[in-house]
Write a protein that holds these residues in place. Structure first.
Motif, mmCIF file in Angstrom:
data_model
loop_
_atom_site.group_PDB
_atom_site.id
_atom_site.type_symbol
_atom_site.label_atom_id
_atom_site.label_comp_id
_atom_site.label_asym_id
_atom_site.label_seq_id
_atom_site.Cartn_x
_atom_site.Cartn_y
_atom_site.Cartn_z
ATOM 1 N N PHE A 158 107.743 -18.291 18.289
ATOM 2 C CA PHE A 158 108.300 -17.106 18.934
ATOM 3 C C PHE A 158 109.799 -17.111 18.720
ATOM 4 O O PHE A 158 110.460 -18.117 18.964
ATOM 5 N N ASP A 214 114.032 -13.479 20.283
ATOM 6 C CA ASP A 214 113.799 -12.207 20.967
ATOM 7 C C ASP A 214 112.373 -12.133 21.514
ATOM 8 O O ASP A 214 111.915 -11.081 21.950
ATOM 9 N N GLY A 215 111.675 -13.259 21.494
ATOM 10 C CA GLY A 215 110.373 -13.325 22.153
ATOM 11 C C GLY A 215 109.236 -12.703 21.362
ATOM 12 O O GLY A 215 108.167 -12.472 21.908
ATOM 13 N N ARG A 216 109.460 -12.431 20.074
ATOM 14 C CA ARG A 216 108.368 -11.855 19.292
ATOM 15 C C ARG A 216 107.585 -12.950 18.595
ATOM 16 O O ARG A 216 108.140 -13.959 18.179
ATOM 17 N N LEU A 235 113.888 -0.291 24.751
ATOM 18 C CA LEU A 235 112.841 -1.304 24.848
ATOM 19 C C LEU A 235 111.831 -1.011 25.946
ATOM 20 O O LEU A 235 110.646 -1.276 25.803
ATOM 21 N N GLU A 264 109.476 1.593 24.717
ATOM 22 C CA GLU A 264 108.555 0.982 23.765
ATOM 23 C C GLU A 264 107.439 0.241 24.500
ATOM 24 O O GLU A 264 106.260 0.367 24.178
ATOM 25 N N TYR A 319 110.284 -6.029 28.473
ATOM 26 C CA TYR A 319 109.483 -6.109 27.269
ATOM 27 C C TYR A 319 108.447 -7.184 27.411
ATOM 28 O O TYR A 319 108.736 -8.354 27.366
ATOM 29 N N GLN A 320 107.216 -6.754 27.633
ATOM 30 C CA GLN A 320 106.185 -7.750 27.865
ATOM 31 C C GLN A 320 105.264 -7.841 26.667
ATOM 32 O O GLN A 320 104.118 -7.460 26.715
ATOM 33 N N LEU A 321 105.784 -8.320 25.600
ATOM 34 C CA LEU A 321 104.987 -8.374 24.382
ATOM 35 C C LEU A 321 103.722 -9.186 24.588
ATOM 36 O O LEU A 321 102.685 -8.898 24.030
ATOM 37 N N SER A 322 103.836 -10.192 25.457
ATOM 38 C CA SER A 322 102.708 -11.094 25.623
ATOM 39 C C SER A 322 101.446 -10.341 26.046
ATOM 40 O O SER A 322 100.349 -10.765 25.781
ATOM 41 N N ARG A 373 117.563 -7.324 20.749
ATOM 42 C CA ARG A 373 116.383 -7.535 21.572
ATOM 43 C C ARG A 373 116.322 -8.934 22.165
ATOM 44 O O ARG A 373 115.282 -9.322 22.718
ATOM 45 N N LEU A 374 117.391 -9.713 22.039
ATOM 46 C CA LEU A 374 117.363 -11.100 22.501
ATOM 47 C C LEU A 374 116.681 -11.224 23.853
ATOM 48 O O LEU A 374 116.967 -10.465 24.779
ATOM 49 N N ASN A 375 115.782 -12.165 23.977
ATOM 50 C CA ASN A 375 115.025 -12.314 25.214
ATOM 51 C C ASN A 375 114.514 -13.748 25.332
ATOM 52 O O ASN A 375 113.333 -14.020 25.185
ATOM 53 N N LEU A 404 111.476 -14.527 27.606
ATOM 54 C CA LEU A 404 110.170 -14.205 27.043
ATOM 55 C C LEU A 404 109.757 -15.269 26.032
ATOM 56 O O LEU A 404 108.616 -15.705 25.983
ATOM 57 N N GLN A 405 110.734 -15.708 25.255
ATOM 58 C CA GLN A 405 110.450 -16.748 24.268
ATOM 59 C C GLN A 405 109.899 -18.003 24.946
ATOM 60 O O GLN A 405 108.904 -18.566 24.523
#
Ligand code: SF4
Lengths: 424, 257
Positions: A55, A58-60, A282, A285, A418-421, B230-232, B235-236
């Protein structure tokens, strides 16, 4: 691997990162070697579930090695970092370099496979042809069984799209801008035909292969993980209503597996055609992903989520809560009697807890204490549920405004950006 | 109060169940090797692990439970959490004594606890399939060091056998001191001597020439893909907990790099 290749890799990864799709799911492929086939073992396998290997900050999720073949491009799309009028470092990887990096990364378990895209150099077909050569080499020469996602270059011929589909697990063509008028304004060389035509080629290839495989099991598979697309959010003025309607139309065909939404990041300098934003949208999105989720797994129609009267999603609350507050008369719901899809419409109940409810209520009548254990977020759900002794303010009695106020202010927290998870 | 002493193995736990039913005496607690009996224990029964005992209990469980619930028991066991043996003991008793379908009754605390634990173990096993990082040695073996919270190695081996069928590889769990080595299509248990492991990876003198350049390329790639707007980091960390970073090429920076 040399320092020079490494340097190019960095440039081409940097140029590829604005494509939001990364998923490696949707297809299972075993290693072709081994006892069953009597062949020497090949390299790799593909897990149907999809695997995140890392990850980013930016948590992606990083699942695929996402690179461009080259970031030179003759086109001038306003929203794109690689457009011809930008003064940025340019590079191109040779087929050999691309293949080597993919294999070496894969062997170290850095990645699940390759996501290959490219800027347009020469004609669309010459660009596409080089990309096809790289994936063909991976599959045929190196017997690589990892996941391959390939971008179809706008304007590429049906023949090349067809070849690509024989090697790639997933093909994608990005719509980028939801309406044609705005697309033409921001990307003068493109129109919707250049997007929808390759989409059609892919669709035809898939249907044809499906048909052939019915008759002959060994007929080649064509893009077995289907196709996906992406829309940029906030680079043009389409409301969420228009975006979701388009997505739902795309999902109605069987071949489109995912629509990705990518918050517009202004990568280029000032441009009068583009809006001036306070940072990437964000939250919007995220709301679109939630809405997309509702359409795909919760049985919601696009019009229920956003419509002419409510063209944009509420940024403060999630779209399901938004729907529930617009439809107070639909509640309160009795989880002991309602069917699965009705239960799914209650805020605070997700697919897993809804499934558990349906299973658990066979054994005993469920009360609030059970629901909590089954994973229901009672703080939200209690305003929408009927059970004896429920002292909470019900949405149909207290009114949507009151419930909304309780649910938005109580926690005192800002919505998670942003809760991609949730969606990967 | 009766407590049972056993050898801490799964077969041992099943043997506890067997003894309890034959003696008609159910323990209030289980002690593994090295555990000290509580002061108020009035009776300590030493359970002998035996195949004929555990086999019969296992057969009984198999008859009553579906394959997925049996798998859940295995997952719960691999969690190696203190106290789980007692939870599983009570769970199995309910399976034998209670009405059919007990194992799905989520309103029961033991069922709930085991289900949750099994889910966590499955989740970590899934994460590990992605987070394992191999380093190529001068001998051409791809070696990885891991440090999972649960004993997930047995759950992920199959995945790597399938995926890397044409290379020789080793995965070593440094927390438990256990590993597997896959060579020419054959799998065997393996360990690594302490001096061969260094800061969550293989000792640098083992690595193949050019290996550090691949690692550098991967780090460079991971940095290049970040969109700074988008730094986060929160979340990471939620998706990729920091406890795994020590073993991950893109996050570990051993000395001398
Ligand atoms: S064609 Fe693709 S790479 Fe080229 S400028 Fe447009 S979006 Fe960017």
């Amino acid at each position: 691997m040399t320092e020079a290749t490494l340097h190019k890799l960095k440039i081409l990864a940097d140029s590829a990162k604005y494509d939001a799709s990364c998923s490696s799911s949707g297809v299972g492929r075993g290693n072709a070697g081994g006892k069953k086939t009597g062949q020497k073992a090949g390299l790799g396998s593909t897990a149907a579930m999809g695997v995140c290997h890392s990850f980013t900050d930016d948590g992606r999720c990083v699942s695929l090695l996402k690179v461009l073949h080259t970031n030179y491009c003759k086109y001038d799309c306003a929203y794109c970092i690689n457009r011809v009028s930008n003064d940025i470092p340019r590079a191109a990887l040779s087929v050999q370099e691309l293949v080597d990096i993919t294999i070496e990364f894969y062997r170290r378990n850095y990645i699940e496979g390759l996501f290959l895209s490219s800027g347009v150099v020469g004609s669309a077909d010459t660009t596409m042809e080089r990309m096809v050569r790289a994936v063909r080499e991976l599959r045929q020469k190196h017997r690589f069984n990892g996941y391959i996602h390939m971008k179809s270059i706008p304007g590429a011929s049906q023949e090349l799209v067809h070849q690509a589909g024989l090697y790639a697990d997933r093909l994608s063509v990005n719509i980028e801008i939801p309406s044609e008028r705005n697309l033409k304004m921001l990307a003068p060389e493109k129109d919707h035909k250049s997007v929808y035509l390759p989409m059609q080629y892919i669709q035809q290839g898939m249907l044809q292969s499906k048909d052939e495989r019915k008759r002959l099991r060994s007929a080649p598979r064509f893009a077995p993980a289907g196709q996906s697309t992406q829309m940029i959010v906030g680079a043009s003025n389409e409301p969420d209503h228009a975006i979701l309607r388009l997505s739902s139309m795309l999902y109605s065909g069987p071949q489109l597996k995912r629509v990705y939404y990518s918050a517009f990041v202004p990568v280029n300098g000032h441009d009068a055609r583009l809006p001036v934003l306070q940072g990437a949208p964000l939250v919007r999105e995220n709301r679109l992903y939630q809405a997309d989720w509702l359409m795909r797994f919760y049985g919601f129609g696009a019009e229920e989520i956003a419509s002419q009267e409510h063209p944009n999603l509420d940024l403060e609350i999630d779209p399901k809560l938004g729907w529930a507050l617009r439809n107070p008369a639909w509640f309160p719901l009795d989880v002991n009697r309602a069917d699965y899809f009705e239960i799914l419409r209650v805020p605070g109940i997700g697919t897993i807890s809804a499934q558990r409810i349906v299973r658990a209520r066979r054994a005993a009548r469920l009360g609030p204490e059970h629901l909590q254990k089954l994973g229901v977020v009672m703080r939200r759900a209690k305003h929408f549920l009927a059970f004896p002794g429920n002292g909470a303010a019900l949405v149909n009695e207290a009114g949507p405004e009151a419930v909304r106020a309780m649910l938005t202010t109580k926690s005192g927290k800002k919505p998670v950006a942003y809760q991609l998870s949730l969606f990967s | 109060m009766v407590v049972f002493c056993y050898d801490g193995t799964f077969e041992g736990l099943l043997s506890c169940l067997f003894d309890a039913y034959t003696m008609k005496c159910f323990p209030a607690g289980l002690l593994g090797p090295g555990d000290v009996p509580p002061l108020h224990a009035s009776q300590v029964h030493q359970v002998e692990t035996a195949e004929e005992k555990s086999g019969r209990v296992l057969a009984g469980l198999c008859k009553r439970l579906s394959a997925s619930v049996m798998h859940m028991l295995l997952l719960g066991w691999l969690a190696e959490e203190p106290g789980t043996d007692m939870t599983m003991f009570r769970f199995m008793r309910k399976v034998f004594d209670g009405a059919r379908g007990q194992e799905h009754n989520m309103a029961d605390d033991d069922v709930l606890a085991l289900t949750k634990l099994a889910r966590q173990v499955t989740h970590e096993a899934h994460l590990m399939k992605g987070f394992v990082r191999f380093q190529k040695t001068a001998q051409g073996v791809y070696g990885a060091v891991i440090g999972p919270r649960y004993h997930v190695l047995p759950l992920i081996v199959e995945h790597f056998v399938e995926r890397f069928a044409d290379q020789n590889w080793l995965i070593y769990d440094e927390v438990r001191g256990q590993g597997v080595y896959f060579e020419d299509g054959r799998l065997q248990d393996a360990t690594l001597d302490a001096h061969l492991v260094q800061e969550g990876g293989l000792a640098s003198h083992l690595l193949a020439e050019g290996e550090t350049l691949f690692e550098k390329a991967w780090r460079g790639y991971c940095t290049a893909t970040v969109i700074k707007e988008r730094l986060n980091p929160r979340l990471q960390r939620r998706c990729m907990p920091a406890r795994y970073w020590r073993y991950m090429t893109e996050k570990r920076f051993p000395k001398g790099l």
